[in-house]
Write an enzyme that holds these catalytic residues in place. Structure first.
Site: not given
Ligand code: FES
Length: 142
Positions: A35, A105
């Protein structure tokens, strides 16, 4: 049932220990390739190897903020060895759970703590087994 627990919402909206430590003993910075989120963890360690203070900055999602906040709460006052044993599952449990697609995460929080401890070891010439610091490559992070 709500997607996020009350504890997740609390730590997201009122994160504990946000900021940086100018006199940190160790600093860990990790990123999630999936992400692009980044987390930086600062720990202050006393002569007995106890983490007396820690702070974090997270440039990322709400779950990353909540998990890093909880991680700082869980390692403060603990030894560096205990901090190394902090798993992302323990952080998730302390938050009363996370949705499955947000588990990656919490891996970031675990890795930030480990990176800060490794930096503390490196800066102080403390020997360690490199196998205790594997490059994380779990399916959540790919
Ligand atoms: Fe990147 Fe949660 S979406 S750490």
């Amino acid at each position: 049932m709500a997607l996020y627990s009350d504890k997740v919402m609390d730590h997201f909206q009122n994160p504990r220990n946000v900021g940086k430590l100018d006199d940190a003993s160790g600093i860990g910075e990790v990123g999630n390739v999936k992400c692009g989120d980044i987390m930086r963890m600062y720990i202050k360690v006393d002569d007995n190897g106890i983490i007396t203070d820690c702070k974090f900055n997270t440039f990322g999602c709400g779950s990353a903020i909540a998990t890093s906040s909880m991680a700082t709460e869980l390692i403060k006052g603990k030894s560096v060895e205990e901090a190394l044993n902090l798993s992302n599952q323990a952080v998730v449990e302390a938050l009363d759970g996370l949705p499955a697609h947000k588990i990656h995460c919490s891996v970031l929080a675990e890795e930030a703590v480990r990176a800060a401890v490794k930096d503390y070891y490196d800066k102080n010439g403390i020997e360690y087994d490199p196998e205790d610091f594997p490059v994380h490559n779990c399916e959540h992070c790919e």
